[in-house]
Scaffold this motif. Structure first.
Motif, PDB file in Angstrom:
ATOM      1  N   UNK A 211       0.948  -1.112   0.035  1.00 33.86           N
ATOM      2  CA  UNK A 211       0.037   0.066  -0.071  1.00 33.86           C
ATOM      3  C   UNK A 211       0.868   1.203   0.000  1.00 33.86           C
ATOM      4  N   UNK A 212       0.487   2.219  -0.803  1.00 35.13           N
ATOM      5  CA  UNK A 212       1.481   3.410  -0.884  1.00 35.13           C
ATOM      6  C   UNK A 212       0.958   4.317   0.178  1.00 35.13           C
ATOM      7  N   UNK A 213       1.848   5.078   1.170  1.00 32.09           N
ATOM      8  CA  UNK A 213       1.650   5.864   1.919  1.00 32.09           C
ATOM      9  C   UNK A 213       2.253   7.141   1.710  1.00 32.09           C
ATOM     10  N   UNK A 214       2.368   7.638   0.541  1.00 32.13           N
ATOM     11  CA  UNK A 214       2.778   8.701  -0.159  1.00 32.13           C
ATOM     12  C   UNK A 214       2.114   9.831  -0.820  1.00 32.13           C
ATOM     13  N   UNK A 215       2.704  10.572  -1.437  1.00 35.46           N
ATOM     14  CA  UNK A 215       2.135  11.678  -2.281  1.00 35.46           C
ATOM     15  C   UNK A 215       1.421  10.923  -3.511  1.00 35.46           C
ATOM     16  N   UNK A 216       2.011   9.806  -3.800  1.00 38.09           N
ATOM     17  CA  UNK A 216       1.168   9.147  -5.121  1.00 38.09           C
ATOM     18  C   UNK A 216      -0.234   8.719  -4.892  1.00 38.09           C
ATOM     19  N   UNK A 220      -2.268   9.707  -7.869  1.00 40.97           N
ATOM     20  CA  UNK A 220      -2.752   8.491  -8.611  1.00 40.97           C
ATOM     21  C   UNK A 220      -4.285   8.357  -8.110  1.00 40.97           C
ATOM     22  N   UNK A 221      -4.916   9.287  -7.158  1.00 44.03           N
ATOM     23  CA  UNK A 221      -6.242   9.099  -6.980  1.00 44.03           C
ATOM     24  C   UNK A 221      -6.475   7.833  -6.067  1.00 44.03           C
ATOM     25  N   UNK A 222      -5.570   7.570  -5.158  1.00 43.86           N
ATOM     26  CA  UNK A 222      -5.630   6.188  -4.479  1.00 43.86           C
ATOM     27  C   UNK A 222      -6.276   6.095  -3.425  1.00 43.86           C
ATOM     28  N   UNK A 223      -6.935   7.360  -2.844  1.00 44.84           N
ATOM     29  CA  UNK A 223      -7.712   7.626  -1.582  1.00 44.84           C
ATOM     30  C   UNK A 223      -7.309   8.907  -0.799  1.00 44.84           C
ATOM     31  N   UNK A 224      -7.471   8.699   0.533  1.00 46.77           N
ATOM     32  CA  UNK A 224      -7.232   9.932   1.151  1.00 46.77           C
ATOM     33  C   UNK A 224      -5.882  10.245   1.642  1.00 46.77           C
ATOM     34  N   UNK A 225      -5.257  11.540   1.410  1.00 48.91           N
ATOM     35  CA  UNK A 225      -3.816  11.525   1.326  1.00 48.91           C
ATOM     36  C   UNK A 225      -3.642  11.698   3.068  1.00 48.91           C
ATOM     37  N   UNK A 226      -4.444  12.538   3.539  1.00 47.76           N
ATOM     38  CA  UNK A 226      -4.142  12.831   5.114  1.00 47.76           C
ATOM     39  C   UNK A 226      -4.294  11.445   5.796  1.00 47.76           C
ATOM     40  N   UNK A 227      -5.074  10.695   5.541  1.00 44.53           N
ATOM     41  CA  UNK A 227      -5.043   9.244   6.031  1.00 44.53           C
ATOM     42  C   UNK A 227      -3.621   8.302   5.957  1.00 44.53           C
ATOM     43  N   UNK A 228      -3.176   8.431   4.754  1.00 41.89           N
ATOM     44  CA  UNK A 228      -2.074   7.709   4.477  1.00 41.89           C
ATOM     45  C   UNK A 228      -0.677   8.540   5.203  1.00 41.89           C
ATOM     46  N   UNK A 229      -0.646   9.698   5.331  1.00 45.05           N
ATOM     47  CA  UNK A 229       0.478  10.404   6.177  1.00 45.05           C
ATOM     48  C   UNK A 229       0.046  10.169   7.697  1.00 45.05           C
ATOM     49  N   UNK A 230      -1.283  10.293   8.079  1.00 42.65           N
ATOM     50  CA  UNK A 230      -1.316   9.837   9.579  1.00 42.65           C
ATOM     51  C   UNK A 230      -0.874   8.474   9.820  1.00 42.65           C
ATOM     52  N   UNK A 231      -0.987   7.572   8.934  1.00 42.87           N
ATOM     53  CA  UNK A 231      -0.563   6.172   9.277  1.00 42.87           C
ATOM     54  C   UNK A 231       0.915   6.203   9.251  1.00 42.87           C
ATOM     55  N   UNK A 232       1.735   6.770   8.731  1.00 47.89           N
ATOM     56  CA  UNK A 232       3.230   7.039   8.911  1.00 47.89           C
ATOM     57  C   UNK A 232       3.492   7.470   9.975  1.00 47.89           C
ATOM     58  N   UNK A 233       2.750   8.708  10.400  1.00 50.53           N
ATOM     59  CA  UNK A 233       2.995   9.279  11.876  1.00 50.53           C
ATOM     60  C   UNK A 233       2.590   8.449  12.959  1.00 50.53           C
TER      61      UNK A 233
END
Ligand code: UDP
Length: 251
Positions: A211-216, A220-233
């Protein structure tokens, strides 16, 4: 209160004059852009997350002796950094193929590269940050040979640090971009890591699921960006999820 002086506004950050000479306040916006700003949106919470994540990576680098511009966090969206002369290059380090190298050389995304590959792009939005070689860099005087040796060494140390930190939380560092600044100390000058290190400037894939957890996620319209960045944090223990989610109504 005196109005502070804006020095520069970029796509994701604003720079203000700092409280002491030689310092700058770096403000992280919620704006997301891709494809040289052809695609734009405002992602609530992105600035807060990137402020914390960049602090986490830069202060870790400072602690292991890799000099960076980071001084201290000021508030949710701002950090105090050293002012420096930015070398007009984007320094890209790749461990696995993705994005432009996959297109350019026809290598499937996710293929491990035989060794980390360092690339340089000339920082110029109007030209779309073209890939350049060390020949161009030397001929046009963007950096000296000594600078290039120091930049390569910084880039590889950042790569080892970030790869290790991410691996420990189950994330693969595919590639990243850093910018380098020059600071003057008396008769000497040295190079430091500047700008930001965040999921805006890295490719981060979950090791198990890919799963991509970055600006892609945005590109690439893969979902919610803030959710992905929150997961990294969250995985890095940088910020509990509750601190970035919206307030909930208590009955
Ligand atoms: N990158 C960046 N800013 C840029 C270009 C690239 O932060 O202006 C980052 C990008 O997020 C990725 C790495 O550098 O982590 C390599 O990007 P690539 O050359 O593959 O370009 P892209 O496919 O993003 O256009």
């Amino acid at each position: 209160m005196a109005r502070r002086k804006k020095i520069y506004e970029g796509k994701a950050k604003i720079l203000y004059e700092g409280p002491e000479p030689g310092t700058i306040v770096q403000y992280f916006k919620d704006d997301a852009t891709a494809f040289n700003a052809e695609k734009k949106d405002v992602i609530e919470g992105k600035g807060v997350l990137n402020n914390r994540l960049s602090e986490f990576f830069m202060s870790g680098l400072n602690q292991i002796g890799v000099p960076t511009h980071f001084i201290r966090r000021l508030n949710m969206r701002e950090q105090l950094v050293r002012s420096c002369e930015i070398i007009p290059l984007e320094v890209i380090v790749r461990n696995y193929a993705a994005g432009s190298i996959s297109k350019r050389l026809g290598i499937a995304e996710g293929t491990q590269l035989p060794r980390p590959i360092v690339e340089y792009c000339y920082k110029d939005d109007s030209l779309g940050d073209p890939l350049v070689t060390e020949e161009h860099i030397a001929a046009f005087g963007w950096a000296s040979q000594q600078d290039m040796d120091d930049i390569l060494s910084l880039a590889l140390r950042v790569n080892d640090f970030l790869s290790g930190v991410m691996l420990a939380v189950g994330i693969r560092l595919i590639d990243f971009k850093i910018e380098i600044g020059r600071v003057y100390e008396g008769d000497y000058q040295r190079l430091i890591v500047a700008d930001e290190i965040s999921p805006d400037s890295c490719r981060l894939w979950d090791i198990e699921t890919g799963q991509k957890l970055d600006k892609d996620v945005f590109r690439r319209d893969l979902g919610n960006l803030a959710d992905a960045y929150s997961e990294v944090a969250r995985r890095l223990g940088v910020m509990p999820k509750s601190a970035v989610s919206k307030p909930t109504l208590i009955n």
